[in-house]
Scaffold this active site. Structure first.
Site, PDB file in Angstrom:
ATOM      1  N   ASP A 257       0.860  -1.182   0.000  1.00  0.00           N
ATOM      2  CA  ASP A 257       0.000   0.000   0.000  1.00  0.00           C
ATOM      3  C   ASP A 257       0.901   1.238   0.000  1.00  0.00           C
ATOM      4  OD1 ASP A 257      -1.759  -2.103   0.572  1.00  0.00           O
ATOM      5  OD2 ASP A 257      -3.028  -0.850   1.844  1.00  0.00           O
TER       6      ASP A 257
ATOM      7  N   LYS B 253      -7.034   3.262  -3.357  1.00  0.00           N
ATOM      8  CA  LYS B 253      -7.444   3.280  -1.953  1.00  0.00           C
ATOM      9  C   LYS B 253      -7.691   4.720  -1.533  1.00  0.00           C
ATOM     10  CE  LYS B 253      -5.451   2.090   2.603  1.00  0.00           C
ATOM     11  NZ  LYS B 253      -4.298   1.429   3.274  1.00  0.00           N
TER      12      LYS B 253
ATOM     13  N   LYS C 141     -10.322   0.075  -2.329  1.00  0.00           N
ATOM     14  CA  LYS C 141     -10.183  -0.100  -0.888  1.00  0.00           C
ATOM     15  C   LYS C 141     -10.491   1.196  -0.157  1.00  0.00           C
ATOM     16  CE  LYS C 141      -6.817  -1.299   2.732  1.00  0.00           C
ATOM     17  NZ  LYS C 141      -5.449  -1.811   3.018  1.00  0.00           N
TER      18      LYS C 141
END
Length: 348
Positions: free
Chosen positions: A185, A248, A284
């Site tokens: 991430d 995300k 996400k």
């Protein structure tokens, strides 16, 4: 082309069904979706995405959350789905190896045995999709969840601000992959979005994707810092063009984290990218998703806007730390008719 866009100078049934089988954590080909190879930066395509109607998005979100009511057995099934879509996360300054081991133990056994028996799950395993930790704890997490099918995600690239030199950020990705992380991430420098430096942003994300190797790349936009839904949409498109496997919302450290209007703008960017390229990109939301009810709102949004394929962990995740506790409480209420105290549901 407008000056603002131009690059700046210099479950829905009561029966719980098994999830698709997943290979052991950190093994090859642990994700079933064909990876997004990215595409050349297309400023014309980006220009076509710049008109974002906030009022319309907010009205759409309002209709989704008000007209969809999920009750009784259906709600229990959807909440079990929520568990399977979690990146169970600890990103605190006081994290330790022992705390990460406890988090992983919770991921391996997210529900008390009496709850799984009462729900009639039998041999069906309901587990979070991944555990998400800082780089120093990747090796510990890999050791604990090895062979379980649970992925290990590492936050990287000078999380949460992304303001270290690019070489440092790339080295951090490579170190986490070397320790066994199969998902990374990363955060983008938000200033590149404010400066409309799309080529620089594209190039950085492309290098991050290369540094990931076989590990999947989740690009955190920091939407609470981006000020407008237009910025969110354009940053989403550039990340996907550069090869992101997931986009995300947030680090969880911003003053404003995941909100449904922001999520709707991002999933519509995902839909547009899919229509343009044929590739499926994951989404996400993270930060502030702490109740079972909120998780259901997000599942409804995904089902209505992108369809059933986006209710699988290969294409949708929650970044969550306290969400699991509330879901357990709701499931116990479904079984017994009573709410339990948080301490009955052990967490890291």
């Amino acid at each position: 082309m407008s000056g603002k866009l131009r690059e700046a100078e210099n479950p829905s049934s009561a029966t719980v069904t098994p999830l698709p089988s997943r290979m052991a954590a950190n093994a090859a080909d642990t994700h079933a979706i064909v990876r997004n190879p990215g595409m050349a930066l297309d400023l014309g395509f980006l220009e076509s995405m710049r008109s974002v109607n906030r009022s319309a998005l907010e009205r759409r979100v309002g209709t989704l959350t008000k007209r969809r009511s999920i009750k009784a057995d259906n709600q229990a099934a959807w909440l079990l789905r929520s568990i399977s879509l979690m990146d169970l996360t600890t990103l605190n300054s006081n994290d330790t190896d022992e705390r990460v081991r406890r988090l992983c133990a919770k991921a391996l056994n997210p529900l008390r045995r009496d709850l799984t028996e009462a729900l009639g799950l039998g041999e069906v395993l309901i587990r979070p999709a991944a555990v998400c930790v800082y780089h120093p704890f990747v090796a510990t997490a890999v050791e604990v969840v090895k062979g379980s099918g649970i992925h290990v995600a590492a936050v990287s690239t000078a999380f949460p601000h992304g303001l270290a030199p690019l070489s440092t950020r790339l080295a951090e990705i490579e170190a986490s992959v070397s320790d066994g992380a199969d998902e990374i991430d990363v955060v983008i420098p938000r200033g590149l979005v404010f400066g409309a430096k799309w080529q620089e942003l594209y190039d950085e994300i492309k290098q991050m994707r290369a540094a990931c190797g076989e590990a999947h790349l989740k690009v955190i936009l920091g939407t609470g810092d981006l000020a407008t839904l237009r910025n969110v949409t354009l940053a989403s498109m550039v990340a996907m063009m550069a090869g992101a496997d997931f986009i995300k919302t947030s680090t969880g450290k911003e003053s404003v984290n995941a909100t449904l209007p922001v999520g709707l703008a991002m999933v519509r960017a995902i839909r547009a990218y899919h229509e343009q390229t044929g590739y499926l990109i994951g989404f996400k939301p993270a930060g502030g998703i702490s109740t079972a009810k909120v998780s259901l709102d997000w599942l409804v949004l995904m089902k209505e806007e992108l369809g059933r394929p986006w209710l699988e962990p290969e294409l949708f995740r929650f970044g969550a730390s306290s969400l699991l506790t509330d879901i357990e409480r709701q499931l116990e209420h479904h079984i017994s008719g009573r709410y339990s105290a948080n301490h009955r549901h052990a967490m890291a």
